[in-house]
Design a protein around this motif. Structure first.
Motif, PDB file in Angstrom:
ATOM      1  N   ARG A 220       0.953  -1.036  -0.082  1.00  0.00           N
ATOM      2  CA  ARG A 220      -0.118   0.007  -0.027  1.00  0.00           C
ATOM      3  C   ARG A 220       0.998   1.285   0.046  1.00  0.00           C
ATOM      4  N   TYR A 221       1.966   1.283   0.866  1.00  0.00           N
ATOM      5  CA  TYR A 221       2.782   2.615   0.976  1.00  0.00           C
ATOM      6  C   TYR A 221       3.541   2.541  -0.439  1.00  0.00           C
ATOM      7  N   TYR A 222       3.922   1.616  -1.238  1.00  0.00           N
ATOM      8  CA  TYR A 222       4.710   1.843  -2.282  1.00  0.00           C
ATOM      9  C   TYR A 222       3.571   2.185  -3.489  1.00  0.00           C
ATOM     10  N   LYS A 223       2.298   1.710  -3.492  1.00  0.00           N
ATOM     11  CA  LYS A 223       1.279   2.105  -4.528  1.00  0.00           C
ATOM     12  C   LYS A 223       1.197   3.705  -4.207  1.00  0.00           C
ATOM     13  N   ARG A 224       1.032   4.255  -2.979  1.00  0.00           N
ATOM     14  CA  ARG A 224       0.736   5.502  -2.740  1.00  0.00           C
ATOM     15  C   ARG A 224       1.835   6.473  -2.961  1.00  0.00           C
TER      16      ARG A 224
ATOM     17  N   LYS B 177       5.222   5.615  -4.404  1.00  0.00           N
ATOM     18  CA  LYS B 177       6.099   4.939  -5.363  1.00  0.00           C
ATOM     19  C   LYS B 177       7.732   4.764  -4.935  1.00  0.00           C
ATOM     20  N   GLU B 178       7.397   4.469  -3.381  1.00  0.00           N
ATOM     21  CA  GLU B 178       8.984   4.184  -2.754  1.00  0.00           C
ATOM     22  C   GLU B 178       8.679   3.131  -1.764  1.00  0.00           C
ATOM     23  N   TYR B 179       9.521   2.847  -1.012  1.00  0.00           N
ATOM     24  CA  TYR B 179       9.380   1.586  -0.268  1.00  0.00           C
ATOM     25  C   TYR B 179       9.738   2.307   1.254  1.00  0.00           C
ATOM     26  N   PRO B 180       8.998   2.014   2.282  1.00  0.00           N
ATOM     27  CA  PRO B 180       8.855   2.642   3.650  1.00  0.00           C
ATOM     28  C   PRO B 180      10.162   2.405   4.290  1.00  0.00           C
TER      29      PRO B 180
END
Length: 462
Positions: free
Chosen positions: A329-333, A335-338
């Protein structure tokens, strides 16, 4: 020391602390009740539809934005998810006022006061620097504003600044665990290291890392000697003099607590001098910023710390689906990793949501802060990082500490952890237990953790 002896020492370190090595490791804090972050409940009573106002201070500019930016994005993601479900208790949507922590401690204190007195915030979150939470914590208590610090993890906050907190809580691991985790990681992977050099930012965080790393490593490995100390100012861009000083001392191991943009500048300059070829390097925050801030030129085999908190590939997707879903979800929102700051800010809002829901089930309607606080004390929640527990006595968050060795793997444009190198340590085994005397209460150590380590850890023998 031959390989067989090294393997025996490694097993000894791991057994002593209940630690595990490898991607499959996933430990629980072993305390409290764990709840699912997204569990839905049916609200009781009448719930107002007025938005919940949150104040959030973090680094939005400068070198420290490498930590603050991901934290802001983790907060926003949680806010958007909760609001998409109708808001807290299905009716109260979250609105957040952001401010830049780079303005300095005095300005941050003034901004917190403004947020509470003028903006009428209901909740305060964020804060990166361990130099800021001891100043902001007492103000939160004075203003009676419920506060969930996402970081600013200095032991000093609950040891001395606010020893009996009511309104303030913190979700990241306590700072002393950072240096101790790096020491255990170093002793596990490089038990032959004896000559230690250190480069730390010249403020409370760096001092804490240095003290607890050296203290813990000295207990784990006999004959440890500090041969060089470097203390660059936060925000340093030229590390040449520090690097040449380190090289001249000919250490076996370098421990580095520089972070954010400072670490990026340091490692790139250190590469030119062959630092990583001439010694082992253990860091507390190499992987603390957004993952893509570190280039493929970063050496493999560096102990790449994440503040002892979280890396997006651990716990693994197979072992912990909560992390898998969060990363997706974080990457979709974004476009980077958390990063670990993303996790901390994200779970702080869900921890608040859980406490509000539990309090509502007990009292009905929108609960007062007293009821929410009661539900936060001793709370447990399933977070992307694993099990997070909030101790009732000091309002400090605890989750198993992790670190690992850097490695370039297919599929990522930046280094990640070697799955076989990840060291996971039950947090209860490296932090002072409840009721352990704080500084000034029978001892004069800088932290309760330091006193506990000195008095209870066995000393390694030559």
């Amino acid at each position: 020391m031959d390989q067989e002896q090294m393997n025996q020492d490694r097993r000894g370190f791991l057994k002593q602390f209940g630690a595990t090595v490898g991607a499959a490791s996933l430990g629980a804090a072993g305390l409290g009740t764990v709840h699912t972050a997204n569990a839905a409940v049916k609200p009781k009573g009448n719930i107002p539809d007025r938005p919940i106002k949150v104040g959030h201070i973090t680094f939005l500019t400068g070198a420290a934005e490498l930590l603050g930016g991901p934290g802001q994005r983790g907060h926003v993601l949680a806010q958007e998810e909760i609001n998409a479900q109708g808001g807290l208790l299905g009716k109260r949507k979250i609105e957040t006022i952001f401010a830049d922590e780079a303005a300095g401690t005095d300005s941050n204190v003034k901004e917190l006061r403004r947020m509470k007195l003028s903006e009428k915030i209901d909740l305060f979150t964020g804060v990166i620097s361990s130099g800021n939470t001891p100043a902001l914590g007492p103000v939160s208590e004075e203003l009676k504003v419920l506060t969930l610090f996402n970081d600013g993890c200095t032991d000093f906050l609950f040891d001395k600044a606010v020893p009996n907190p009511k309104y303030i809580f913190r979700v990241t691991n306590i700072q002393s665990a950072d240096g101790v985790t790096a020491a255990i990681g170093a002793a596990t992977h490089w038990p032959k290291a004896r000559r230690i050099a250190s480069i730390q930012p010249d403020y409370s965080y760096g001092r804490n890392v240095f003290e607890h790393f050296v203290l813990a490593l000295g207990k784990l490995v006999p004959g440890v000697e500090v041969v060089s100390e470097s203390w660059p100012k936060l925000g340093t861009t030229d590390f040449t003099s520090h690097i040449t000083k380190i090289l001249s001392a000919k250490p076996d191991l370098l421990v580095a607590g520089v972070w954010g943009g400072d670490y990026v500048a340091f490692y790139k300059q250190a590469l030119r001098y062959g630092v990583f070829d001439k010694m082992k390097v253990a860091t507390t925050l190499a992987f603390g910023g957004y993952p893509h801030a570190i280039g493929k030129d970063h050496p493999e085999g560096v102990l790449a710390g994440v503040h002892a908190n979280y890396h997006f590939l651990h716990p693994s997707a197979e072992r912990w689906p909560i992390n898998k879903g969060f990363v997706e979800r974080y990457y979709k929102r974004w476009k980077e990793y958390p990063s670990f700051e993303s996790d901390g800010a994200y779970i702080a809002l869900y921890l608040y949501k859980q406490a509000v829901e539990k309090a509502n089930q007990l009292v009905g309607g929108w609960p007062e802060d007293e009821a929410i606080i009661a539900m936060l004390e001793g709370a447990g929640i399933d977070s992307p990082a694993g099990y997070l527990y909030i101790r009732a006595d000091n309002h400090q968050g605890y989750k198993d500490a992790v670190t690992g060795l850097s490695k370039n793997l297919p599929g990522y444009d930046f280094p990640v952890w070697d799955p076989n190198s990840i060291v996971s340590i039950p947090i209860r085994n490296i932090t002072a237990p409840p009721a352990w005397p704080k500084p000034g209460q029978g001892h004069n150590e800088s932290t309760a953790a330091a006193d506990w380590i000195k008095k209870t850890w066995p000393q390694a023998k030559a």
